[in-house]
Design a protein around this motif. Structure first.
Motif, PDB file in Angstrom:
ATOM      1  N   ARG A   1     -13.945  -3.846   2.082  1.00 53.84           N
ATOM      2  CA  ARG A   1     -13.478  -3.097   0.904  1.00 53.84           C
ATOM      3  C   ARG A   1     -11.990  -3.295   0.688  1.00 53.84           C
ATOM      4  O   ARG A   1     -11.532  -3.372  -0.456  1.00 53.84           O
ATOM      5  CB  ARG A   1     -13.822  -1.611   1.035  1.00 53.84           C
TER       6      ARG A   1
ATOM      7  N   VAL B   1      -4.037  -1.026  -8.359  1.00 53.99           N
ATOM      8  CA  VAL B   1      -5.223  -0.187  -8.452  1.00 53.99           C
ATOM      9  C   VAL B   1      -4.954   1.094  -7.664  1.00 53.99           C
ATOM     10  O   VAL B   1      -4.185   1.090  -6.711  1.00 53.99           O
ATOM     11  CB  VAL B   1      -6.492  -0.882  -7.900  1.00 53.99           C
TER      12      VAL B   1
ATOM     13  N   TRP C   1       0.856  -1.182   0.000  1.00 48.67           N
ATOM     14  CA  TRP C   1       0.000   0.000   0.000  1.00 48.67           C
ATOM     15  C   TRP C   1       0.893   1.233   0.000  1.00 48.67           C
ATOM     16  O   TRP C   1       1.857   1.301   0.747  1.00 48.67           O
ATOM     17  CB  TRP C   1      -0.876   0.007   1.245  1.00 48.67           C
TER      18      TRP C   1
ATOM     19  N   LEU D   1     -11.827   2.492   4.817  1.00 51.83           N
ATOM     20  CA  LEU D   1     -12.392   1.560   3.836  1.00 51.83           C
ATOM     21  C   LEU D   1     -13.175   0.437   4.506  1.00 51.83           C
ATOM     22  O   LEU D   1     -14.212   0.012   3.996  1.00 51.83           O
ATOM     23  CB  LEU D   1     -11.276   0.946   2.983  1.00 51.83           C
TER      24      LEU D   1
ATOM     25  N   TYR E   1      -7.060   4.388  -5.887  1.00 53.80           N
ATOM     26  CA  TYR E   1      -8.355   4.890  -5.439  1.00 53.80           C
ATOM     27  C   TYR E   1      -8.147   6.079  -4.509  1.00 53.80           C
ATOM     28  O   TYR E   1      -7.033   6.359  -4.077  1.00 53.80           O
ATOM     29  CB  TYR E   1      -9.125   3.817  -4.653  1.00 53.80           C
TER      30      TYR E   1
ATOM     31  N   MET F   1     -10.521  -4.765  -2.803  1.00 51.17           N
ATOM     32  CA  MET F   1      -9.514  -4.061  -3.602  1.00 51.17           C
ATOM     33  C   MET F   1      -8.288  -4.939  -3.827  1.00 51.17           C
ATOM     34  O   MET F   1      -7.731  -4.961  -4.926  1.00 51.17           O
ATOM     35  CB  MET F   1      -9.142  -2.740  -2.935  1.00 51.17           C
ATOM     36  N   GLU F   2      -7.876  -5.660  -2.800  1.00 50.26           N
ATOM     37  CA  GLU F   2      -6.743  -6.575  -2.976  1.00 50.26           C
ATOM     38  C   GLU F   2      -7.130  -7.709  -3.928  1.00 50.26           C
ATOM     39  O   GLU F   2      -6.314  -8.158  -4.731  1.00 50.26           O
ATOM     40  CB  GLU F   2      -6.259  -7.093  -1.627  1.00 50.26           C
TER      41      GLU F   2
ATOM     42  N   THR G   1      -2.459   3.785  -3.723  1.00 46.87           N
ATOM     43  CA  THR G   1      -2.282   2.711  -4.694  1.00 46.87           C
ATOM     44  C   THR G   1      -1.981   1.425  -3.951  1.00 46.87           C
ATOM     45  O   THR G   1      -1.179   1.418  -3.010  1.00 46.87           O
ATOM     46  CB  THR G   1      -1.116   3.033  -5.661  1.00 46.87           C
TER      47      THR G   1
ATOM     48  N   GLU H   1      -9.107  -7.349  -6.436  1.00 45.45           N
ATOM     49  CA  GLU H   1      -9.048  -6.743  -7.765  1.00 45.45           C
ATOM     50  C   GLU H   1      -7.619  -6.793  -8.313  1.00 45.45           C
ATOM     51  O   GLU H   1      -7.399  -7.102  -9.490  1.00 45.45           O
ATOM     52  CB  GLU H   1      -9.547  -5.292  -7.692  1.00 45.45           C
TER      53      GLU H   1
ATOM     54  N   GLN I   1      -7.076   2.305   5.482  1.00 44.74           N
ATOM     55  CA  GLN I   1      -7.705   0.992   5.628  1.00 44.74           C
ATOM     56  C   GLN I   1      -8.880   1.039   6.608  1.00 44.74           C
ATOM     57  O   GLN I   1      -9.901   0.390   6.380  1.00 44.74           O
ATOM     58  CB  GLN I   1      -6.674  -0.050   6.049  1.00 44.74           C
TER      59      GLN I   1
END
Length: 113
Positions: A77, A40, A6, A73, A42, A81-82, A28, A84, A70
């Motif tokens: 979530r 990714v 992260w 989120l 966000y 995201m991980e 990211t 993804e 975190q």
């Protein structure tokens, strides 16, 4: 096994409740599995600052900002995201179809005369 990293790209601030209070995180998430990678990016609004446990902006560390991100989120979530990122990595393992010569079309001869 995928290793996730992260990174905080930017923090946006407001002057409430204190000067330079971090209120938004742009981040990211990158993943590496062998030679394959995915990522990714966000942004998320951070949870309201705790006036009783306030950290001045100059004292904020990357680790603190990641934790705040975190926390904002939530675990579901973060996992999504991980996942993804993991999906990007898995996709790289899928063979890509390549065009082949059509069997009914004669190939040109490379014979030298």
């Amino acid at each position: 096994m995928t290793t996730y990293t992260w990174k905080i790209n930017t923090l946006s601030v407001e002057n409430v409740p204190e000067e330079n209070t971090a209120v938004m995180s742009n981040f990211t998430i990158s993943g590496v599995e062998g030679s394959l990678t995915g990522s990714v990016t966000y942004a998320v609004n951070l949870l309201p600052a705790d006036a009783d446990n306030f950290t001045p902006y100059a004292d904020v560390t990357q680790a603190m900002a990641i934790q705040w991100t975190q926390d904002a989120l939530g675990a579901d979530r973060v996992a999504a995201m991980e996942a993804e990122v993991q999906a990007q990595i898995v996709t790289q393992n899928i063979p890509t179809p390549q065009p082949a010569p059509l069997p009914w079309v004669p190939t040109e001869s490379t014979e030298v005369v």
